[in-house]
Structures are given as C-alpha cells and as structure tokens.
Design an enzyme around this catalytic site. Structure first.
Site, PDB file in Angstrom:
ATOM      1  CG  ASP A  10      -1.992  -1.115   1.177  1.00  0.00           C
ATOM      2  OD1 ASP A  10      -1.968  -1.937   0.236  1.00  0.00           O
ATOM      3  OD2 ASP A  10      -2.813  -1.191   2.110  1.00  0.00           O
ATOM      4  CG  ASP A  48      -6.601   0.013   1.229  1.00  0.00           C
ATOM      5  OD1 ASP A  48      -6.894  -1.164   1.534  1.00  0.00           O
ATOM      6  OD2 ASP A  48      -7.040   1.007   1.856  1.00  0.00           O
ATOM      7  CG  HIS A  50     -11.356   0.889   0.275  1.00  0.00           C
ATOM      8  ND1 HIS A  50     -11.391  -0.413   0.712  1.00  0.00           N
ATOM      9  CD2 HIS A  50     -10.417   1.513   1.045  1.00  0.00           C
ATOM     10  CE1 HIS A  50     -10.517  -0.557   1.704  1.00  0.00           C
ATOM     11  NE2 HIS A  50      -9.907   0.579   1.917  1.00  0.00           N
ATOM     12  CG  HIS A  54     -15.040  -0.016   1.634  1.00  0.00           C
ATOM     13  ND1 HIS A  54     -14.437  -0.254   2.844  1.00  0.00           N
ATOM     14  CD2 HIS A  54     -15.095  -1.206   0.984  1.00  0.00           C
ATOM     15  CE1 HIS A  54     -14.120  -1.548   2.914  1.00  0.00           C
ATOM     16  NE2 HIS A  54     -14.504  -2.143   1.790  1.00  0.00           N
ATOM     17  CG  HIS A  83      -8.605   5.091   2.901  1.00  0.00           C
ATOM     18  ND1 HIS A  83      -9.581   4.855   3.840  1.00  0.00           N
ATOM     19  CD2 HIS A  83      -8.028   3.889   2.666  1.00  0.00           C
ATOM     20  CE1 HIS A  83      -9.589   3.571   4.161  1.00  0.00           C
ATOM     21  NE2 HIS A  83      -8.657   2.951   3.449  1.00  0.00           N
ATOM     22  CE  LYS A 108      -3.991  -4.385   1.329  1.00  0.00           C
ATOM     23  NZ  LYS A 108      -4.701  -3.337   2.088  1.00  0.00           N
ATOM     24  CB  CYS A 153      -2.079  -2.918   5.243  1.00  0.00           C
ATOM     25  SG  CYS A 153      -3.813  -2.402   5.110  1.00  0.00           S
TER      26      CYS A 153
HETATM   27  C1  VGL Z   1      -4.724   0.617   5.706  1.00  0.00           C
HETATM   28  C2  VGL Z   1      -6.317   1.484   7.084  1.00  0.00           C
HETATM   29  C3  VGL Z   1      -7.273   1.360   6.094  1.00  0.00           C
HETATM   30  C4  VGL Z   1      -3.288   0.232   5.518  1.00  0.00           C
HETATM   31  C5  VGL Z   1      -5.658   0.454   4.705  1.00  0.00           C
HETATM   32  O1  VGL Z   1      -2.814   0.157   4.360  1.00  0.00           O
HETATM   33  O2  VGL Z   1      -2.604  -0.001   6.546  1.00  0.00           O
HETATM   34  N1  VGL Z   1      -5.057   1.113   6.890  1.00  0.00           N
HETATM   35  N2  VGL Z   1      -6.927   0.844   4.916  1.00  0.00           N
HETATM   36 ZN    ZN Z   2      -8.364   0.918   3.386  1.00  0.00          ZN
END
Ligand code: VGL
Ligand code: ZN
Length: 199
Positions: A10, A48, A50, A54, A83, A108, A153
């Site tokens: 990410d 990430d 979404h 979401h 996000h 994801k 993550c």
């Molecule tokens: C993440 C919060 C929400 C991450 C992703 O990449 O750690 N944290 N979505």
């Molecule tokens: Zn996320």
C-alpha cells in the site's frame, strides 16, 4: 533468491503526507523501498482499492467519526476517512515508487461490505485474496514485507503469512505506522510472538 519475494504494501498517495489517510513520514520510505525492489528476486505490490461508500469509511455510518470502532458481522472494524477510492489519484502508487518490476498487484478492500488489511485474507480472516496460493504455486516460501501502515496492513499481512507457513521478515525502516492507541507496539509484539523477523 528464487524462492523469495518482496511484498510492498500500500505505498499509495492517500497514505502519504497530503493524502486522505496520511501516515506520518509515509513518503520517507520510498527511496528505501525502491532499493529493496532493485535487489529483490520477485516483487508483489498491494493496493488498497475501495469502492466509493465502502463500509470501512466513517462517512458511510451517519454520526460516526473517523478512527472510532464499530461492530461488523465479521468483528470490530476501525472506521477511516474516505481513502484509496478505486481509480482516484489517492489510490495511485506514490509517484516515486519504482513499481515497473512488480510481477503482481494484489488489490484488496474491493468488496463494499468488508475491509481487507491483510494481503492474504479479508478482515473476516477467512476470505482469501489468492496471494497465498499464487506464491505457493510459484515455489516462493520466503517473504520480505515493507510499506504502509506498519500496524495495520503490514502487520496483518505478516501475521497471516506466518500462519500460512511462510518465512517472514518485516523491514521496519521501510514501513511507517498509523499508531492508534498503542497499535504499533501491540502489533509489533504480536508479530514477534508469531515468529515474524523484525529487521
Ligand atoms: C490501511 C487502514 C485502512 C493500511 C488500509 O494500508 O494499513 N489502513 N486501509
Ligand atoms: Zn483501506
């Protein structure tokens, strides 16, 4: 090494300063991640990803604030600012990330009703992303993890990878944390207990 892969978690604009869920110093890791990519035998990226609205977004739950926790059918879920919306600039990789060598991009969090921190399983800890099978089928048994965020993550991915029997190293200098209520220390401890190497 033929049986080793680097998993870059990410490294996206929304997790870097100026982004919608900015992780302090998130952009600082990019040069180091690029060096890890350059020397890695195989590289996998996660993204990430979404849909708008979401269920992990506080804005989808009237009256709820970002960084609060709600109960979902699959367990507790932290609510985040919107996000990494599919196709947005925030969901794009950091412009300095040298990602061309990546052999696979795992997206994801694309199901509206469930979040996915881990690169291996969604937050019900049951629904697989397919990454475990992909790596196994390719004969890859050793993983190095770097990226954002250390305590979400990256940590969830490391724990799942260890549980699946991979040999896992997390390069902490190439990660940055959100650190909600002591989550960085707690998740670091969990990773150590699970046999994850913290480098
Ligand atoms: C993440 C919060 C929400 C991450 C992703 O990449 O750690 N944290 N979505
Ligand atoms: Zn996320």
């Amino acid at each position: 090494m033929a049986d080793a892969a680097l998993i870059v978690i990410d490294v996206q604009n929304d997790f870097c300063p100026g982004g919608r869920l900015a992780v302090a110093g998130g952009d600082e890791i990019v040069p180091l991640v690029n060096r890890l990519i350059a020397k890695a035998g195989h590289v996998v990226l996660t993204q990430d990803w979404h849909p708008a609205g979401h269920s992990s977004f506080a804005s989808s739950h009237p009256g709820k604030e970002p960084f609060s926790t709600i109960q979902m059918p699959y367990g507790p879920q932290t609510l985040w600012p919107d996000h990494c919306v599919q196709g947005s600039e925030g969901a794009a990789f950091h412009p300095g990330l040298e990602w061309t060598k990546a052999e696979l991009v795992v997206r994801k969090g694309f199901r509206k009703a469930i979040d996915s921190y881990s690169a291996f399983f969604e937050n019900d800890h049951t629904t697989p992303t397919g990454l475990g099978g992909y790596l196994r089928e390719r004969g890859i048994g050793r993983l190095t993890l770097a990226g954002l965020a250390t305590d979400f993550c990256v940590a969830y991915s490391a724990l799942d990878a260890a549980k699946l029997g991979f040999e896992v190293t997390v390069v902490m200098d190439a990660c940055r944390a959100i650190d909600l209520g002591g989550s960085l220390a707690a998740m670091t401890e969990k990773m150590k207990d699970a046999g994850v190497r913290i480098a």
